[in-house]
Design a protein around this motif. Structure first.
Motif, PDB file in Angstrom:
ATOM      1  N   PHE A  49     -21.924 -50.057 -46.341  1.00  0.00           N
ATOM      2  CA  PHE A  49     -22.657 -49.650 -47.448  1.00  0.00           C
ATOM      3  C   PHE A  49     -23.921 -50.986 -48.136  1.00  0.00           C
ATOM      4  N   LEU A  80     -15.624 -47.884 -47.175  1.00  0.00           N
ATOM      5  CA  LEU A  80     -16.513 -48.862 -47.087  1.00  0.00           C
ATOM      6  C   LEU A  80     -16.829 -50.328 -47.731  1.00  0.00           C
ATOM      7  N   HIS A  83     -20.071 -53.029 -49.961  1.00  0.00           N
ATOM      8  CA  HIS A  83     -20.233 -51.975 -51.802  1.00  0.00           C
ATOM      9  C   HIS A  83     -20.937 -53.549 -52.859  1.00  0.00           C
ATOM     10  N   VAL A 190     -21.040 -47.298 -58.073  1.00  0.00           N
ATOM     11  CA  VAL A 190     -20.610 -47.221 -56.659  1.00  0.00           C
ATOM     12  C   VAL A 190     -21.014 -45.777 -56.678  1.00  0.00           C
ATOM     13  N   VAL A 194     -23.262 -44.036 -53.786  1.00  0.00           N
ATOM     14  CA  VAL A 194     -22.993 -43.145 -52.833  1.00  0.00           C
ATOM     15  C   VAL A 194     -23.580 -41.649 -52.707  1.00  0.00           C
TER      16      VAL A 194
END
Length: 370
Positions: A49, A80, A83, A190, A194
Motif C-alpha cells: 500500500f 496489506l 501501511h 488505515v 483504504v
C-alpha cells in the motif's frame, strides 16, 4: 502455500527503526481470477500500500486501487503491507492485550460486556458464538452445543456521547488505556486510506466515503484463544471461532505467529489457511461493504481452527495459546447503506433495501451474544 517460494521477490518498506524491514511479495504468471478457481493455486493477494500513499497522480493510485478492489471481488481478503502502523506499535498492543487476559477472572468480570448497542467490555469464554445464522434461537442452540473457545475485550471510540469504554485499573495493566486509544486512531487512519482506494477502484470520487466513516463507530477487539485439550475440539461444530462473516466495511486483523485463521475459497467452498505473514495486516471486506457494493465485493466466510497440538499423553494433546487483534471498521452508525451508483445498472439492479449501519450491526450483535 499462499506464497509459492518459486515466485518470491523482495519488497522493502520503511519501518520506524533506522533500517529496512523486508517483506516478501509474490509474482505470478496467472491472474488472481484464474488462481482462485482451484484450491491448489488459491491465494490471498499481497499488496504494497506504500505505492498508493506515495503516488503522485490518480493514475498511479488507480493501479493499487484496482489491485485492492480485485482482491475483494475475487477473494474478499488481501494482505496489506506498506501501511502506516509500525511493528513496534503492534507489538505493544499484543503485549498489553496479553497482560489484560492474564488478570484474574473476577477482575475481568467487573468489565463484562452487557449491551449490543455499546459493544464494549469483556466477553468470557463461551459467551459468543459467531455464525452466519440470523436466527437468535438457532444461534443460542449453537452456542449451547459448541461455543467459541475464546475470550475478548471490546473497545469503542472514547468520545461517544452515550457509551463509555470499560477500562481495567491503571495499576492492573499500566498504560493499557493509552496504548489502545492510540492504536484505535492509527487503525482508523488505515481504514480511511483504504476506503479512499476502494472509492477510486469503484469509479467514485476518492473522498466519497470520507463523510460516511468519520464518526469512528469502530470496534477494537482484543482476542485470546486459551490452550484447550484436543478432545474438546472434536465435538460436533466446535472451533476456536466458528465460520462467520464480519459485519462492517473492513476488518484489519493482526495475527501472532501461531496461526489458525482459515478463509473459505468462494469458488470451491473449501477452507484454506491464511497463514501469518510478519509485518502485514490481513484485511477483509465485511457485510456492509458487500451490501454497499451490491455484492461486487465478497464478505467471505472465515473461521479460526486449532493449530497443531502439543502432545501431553498417548491420547490427548493441548493447543498453544493464540492471540489476535481485530479492528472492525464500520460506517457511521447513522449512515444509510444502499447500493452504490457505480455498482448498479438497469441490468443489475440493487439487491438490498436501504438500512442504517446501526440497524444491521446492533441486530447481528444482539443475536450473537448470550
Amino acid at each position: 502455500m499462499l506464497v509459492p517460494r518459486s515466485f518470491i521477490r523482495q519488497v522493502v518498506f520503511r519501518a520506524a527503526r533506522p533500517h529496512f524491514r523486508v517483506i516478501t511479495a509474490p509474482r505470478y504468471s496467472s491472474s488472481l481470477a484464474e488462481d482462485v478457481r482451484s484450491d491448489s493455486t488459491f491465494r490471498i493477494p499481497l499488496i504494497d500500500f506504500a505505492a498508493y500513499k506515495q503516488a503522485t497522480s490518480l493514475a498511479e493510485k488507480r493501479c493499487i486501487a484496482d489491485d485492492i478492489v480485485n482482491g475483494f471481488k475475487e477473494v474478499g481478503f488481501v494482505y496489506l503491507t506498506g501501511h502506516v502502523i509500525e511493528p513496534e506499535t503492534v507489538d505493544r498492543v499484543f503485549q498489553k492485550s496479553a497482560e489484560f487476559f492474564r488478570l484474574p477472572d473476577e477482575n475481568k468480570a467487573r468489565l463484562a460486556w452487557d449491551d449490543p448497542k455499546a459493544n464494549r467490555g469483556y466477553v468470557q469464554v463461551g459467551r459468543e458464538r459467531v455464525t452466519t445464522s440470523l436466527d437468535a434461537a438457532e444461534i443460542a442452540a449453537l452456542r449451547a452445543k459448541a461455543p467459541d473457545t475464546k475470550e475478548s475485550m471490546e473497545i469503542g471510540r472514547e468520545n461517544h456521547p452515550t457509551f463509555r469504554n470499560k477500562w481495567p485499573q491503571e495499576t492492573e495493566v499500566p498504560e493499557f488505556k493509552q496504548t489502545m486509544l492510540h492504536f484505535f486512531q492509527t487503525c482508523h487512519q488505515v481504514h480511511t486510506m483504504v476506503m479512499k482506494s476502494i472509492a477510486l477502484g469503484l469509479d467514485l470520487p476518492e473522498d466519497f466515503f470520507d463523510n460516511k466513516i468519520d464518526h469512528q463507530d469502530h470496534n477494537l477487539r482484543l482476542l485470546s484463544y486459551p490452550p484447550i485439550r484436543t478432545s474438546l475440539l472434536l465435538n460436533d461444530g466446535q472451533a476456536r471461532a466458528g465460520s462467520h462473516t464480519d459485519y462492517g466495511t473492513l476488518t484489519l486483523l493482526f495475527q501472532d505467529s501461531i496461526g489458525g485463521l482459515e478463509v473459505q475459497n468462494p469458488h470451491t467452498k473449501h477452507y484454506q489457511p491464511a497463514s501469518p505473514i510478519p509485518g502485514t495486516i490481513v484485511v477483509n471486506a465485511g457485510d456492509l461493504l458487500a451490501r454497499w457494493s451490491n455484492d461486487v465485493f465478497r464478505s467471505t466466510l472465515h473461521r479460526v481452527v486449532a493449530p497443531p497440538a502439543i502432545k501431553v499423553n498417548a491420547t490427548e494433546g493441548m493447543t498453544p495459546i493464540r492471540q489476535s487483534i481485530a479492528f472492525f471498521c464500520n460506517p457511521n452508525f447513522d449512515a444509510i447503506i444502499e447500493s452504490l451508483p457505480s455498482c448498479t445498472s438497469t441490468f443489475n439492479p440493487s439487491k438490498y433495501p436501504p438500512l442504517t449501519t446501526e440497524q444491521y450491526i446492533v441486530g447481528r450483535l444482539a443475536a450473537t451474544y448470550s
